[in-house]
Scaffold this motif. Structure first.
Motif, mmCIF file in Angstrom:
data_model
loop_
_atom_site.group_PDB
_atom_site.id
_atom_site.type_symbol
_atom_site.label_atom_id
_atom_site.label_comp_id
_atom_site.label_asym_id
_atom_site.label_seq_id
_atom_site.Cartn_x
_atom_site.Cartn_y
_atom_site.Cartn_z
ATOM 1 N N THR A 135 0.800 -1.095 0.109
ATOM 2 C CA THR A 135 -0.118 -0.021 0.131
ATOM 3 C C THR A 135 1.082 1.198 -0.037
ATOM 4 O O THR A 135 1.736 1.389 0.843
ATOM 5 C CB THR A 135 -0.873 0.080 1.208
ATOM 6 O OG1 THR A 135 -1.826 -1.183 0.957
ATOM 7 C CG2 THR A 135 -1.807 1.137 1.120
ATOM 8 N N LEU A 136 0.809 1.927 -0.947
ATOM 9 C CA LEU A 136 1.627 3.251 -1.255
ATOM 10 C C LEU A 136 0.810 4.335 -0.841
ATOM 11 O O LEU A 136 0.014 4.708 -1.155
ATOM 12 C CB LEU A 136 2.147 3.593 -2.587
ATOM 13 C CG LEU A 136 3.015 2.157 -3.200
ATOM 14 C CD1 LEU A 136 3.327 2.628 -4.719
ATOM 15 C CD2 LEU A 136 4.060 2.144 -2.430
ATOM 16 N N ALA A 137 1.321 5.131 0.344
ATOM 17 C CA ALA A 137 0.817 6.227 0.701
ATOM 18 C C ALA A 137 1.712 7.338 0.073
ATOM 19 O O ALA A 137 2.885 7.820 0.730
ATOM 20 C CB ALA A 137 0.960 6.437 2.382
ATOM 21 N N LEU A 138 1.197 7.911 -0.893
ATOM 22 C CA LEU A 138 1.844 8.904 -1.840
ATOM 23 C C LEU A 138 1.908 10.398 -1.168
ATOM 24 O O LEU A 138 0.898 10.785 -0.632
ATOM 25 C CB LEU A 138 1.413 8.950 -3.217
ATOM 26 C CG LEU A 138 1.401 7.620 -3.760
ATOM 27 C CD1 LEU A 138 0.756 7.941 -5.156
ATOM 28 C CD2 LEU A 138 2.765 6.934 -3.975
ATOM 29 N N LEU A 139 3.022 10.988 -1.036
ATOM 30 C CA LEU A 139 3.119 12.230 -0.289
ATOM 31 C C LEU A 139 3.603 13.142 -1.224
ATOM 32 O O LEU A 139 4.389 13.146 -2.389
ATOM 33 C CB LEU A 139 4.091 12.193 0.812
ATOM 34 C CG LEU A 139 3.960 10.965 1.847
ATOM 35 C CD1 LEU A 139 4.971 11.117 2.804
ATOM 36 C CD2 LEU A 139 2.581 11.190 2.565
#
Length: 335
Positions: free
Chosen positions: A276-280
């Motif tokens: 799960t990529l939490a893009l910032l």
């Protein structure tokens, strides 16, 4: 009258009134505690005198009569007891007990108590307590408080989460390292570390992680990093911790620019479980959460790019991020 009937004295020292009361009612021997007039009986019950009573200044009392109360009784008749005389008369009824206490710094210290019922007659610090006694008490502390009593840190917690993930996804061949299982097996991994220690705080996270690893078969230890790596490396070379305990599966927080050029979504467990990529944003604020990065590039990236370009004009926002070069920097001034 009884004394006259008994005839000639035996030569033994006569008991004073207080010791006679104490012998008659040993459970009513009382010791002062707290405020003036507050006492505790050898039975453990709390009793009291009016603070203005002359006896309220005495440390020890032999209580002859009590008045009933809901929570505690009132002392109606008592005599002051001499501590030395009490200890001599009750020598055969005093019980020695070793007790461990935690100091302000979290260290354990041992005390030797001399008790009459629930009352402490004397206490002394034991300079050299039995190490086994201390080690056992530290283990009991973990049994009572759980793993919260230990400073597992990011490494220790991460190891437990990674093995739990593999156990859930790869079968029960992986050992059970849940909190309940670890507490049940303290004798195998923790207790060997406690010899000579006086505090759980002296166990650092590296030592604890190594101890927990002893519960994992040797052949499996090498597979952990291959199937559930602790960190994700972006194309820029930056490394980010993977949270295997996150809701929804293993999760990584990473700035979106560092993933430019990634055309295939990263995964763990030999490619079976997508991260799960939490893009910032460049300011480390959340932009998007996705398990399909190529789909994000082709879909909602267009709207995200417009917003990000307005907020962070000095950063690179390509039309086709899947083929762009990853970066950790803003554009040079004037470009």
């Amino acid at each position: 009258r009884w004394s006259r009937q008994a005839g000639k004295p035996s030569g033994a020292d006569p008991l004073d009134d207080a010791l006679l009361l104490a012998e008659a009612y040993p459970e009513r021997v009382a010791r002062a505690r707290g405020k003036p007039g507050e006492y505790q009986l050898a039975s453990g019950r709390g009793v009291y005198l009016e603070p203005t009573d002359a006896l309220a200044r005495e440390t020890w009392l032999a209580v002859g009569e009590l008045g009933g109360g809901d929570a505690r009784d009132r002392i109606l008749l008592a005599a002051p007891l001499d501590e030395d005389a009490l200890r001599a008369a009750f020598a055969d009824r005093l019980v020695a007990e070793d007790r461990l206490e935690t100091s302000g710094g979290g260290k354990l210290r041992a005390k030797r108590l001399l008790r009459l019922g629930k009352l402490v007659v004397d206490e002394k610090i034991i300079d050299r307590p039995d190490p086994a006694l201390i080690a056992g008490a530290l283990a009991d502390q973990v049994r009572a408080d759980g793993l919260a009593a230990l400073k597992l840190g990011e490494r220790g917690r991460g190891l437990l989460d990674r093995v739990a993930f593999l156990r859930a996804n790869d079968g029960e061949a992986w050992p059970d390292l849940s909190e309940a299982a670890l507490v049940a097996r303290l004798d195998e991994w923790l207790e060997p570390l406690l010899a000579g220690r006086s505090s759980l705080a002296s166990l650092d996270e590296g030592t604890l992680e190594a101890a927990i690893k002893t519960l994992i078969p040797w052949d499996m230890q090498g597979r952990i990093e291959a199937q559930a790596p602790a960190r994700f490396t972006a194309p820029t070379g930056s490394s980010f911790a993977i949270d295997y305990g996150a809701e929804g599966g293993p999760r990584v927080e990473v700035r979106v620019q560092e993933l430019y050029g990634v055309a295939e979504h990263p995964a763990v467990a030999h490619g079976k479980v997508p991260l799960t990529l939490a893009l910032l944003s460049p300011a480390h604020r959340p932009i998007q959460i996705t398990k399909d990065l190529p789909g994000f590039w082709k879909g909602s990236w267009r709207e995200v790019k417009v917003e990000m370009k307005g907020r962070y004009p000095r950063h690179v926002w390509p039309d086709d991020p899947a083929s762009a070069a990853p970066t950790t920097r803003a554009k040079p001034r004037g470009t």
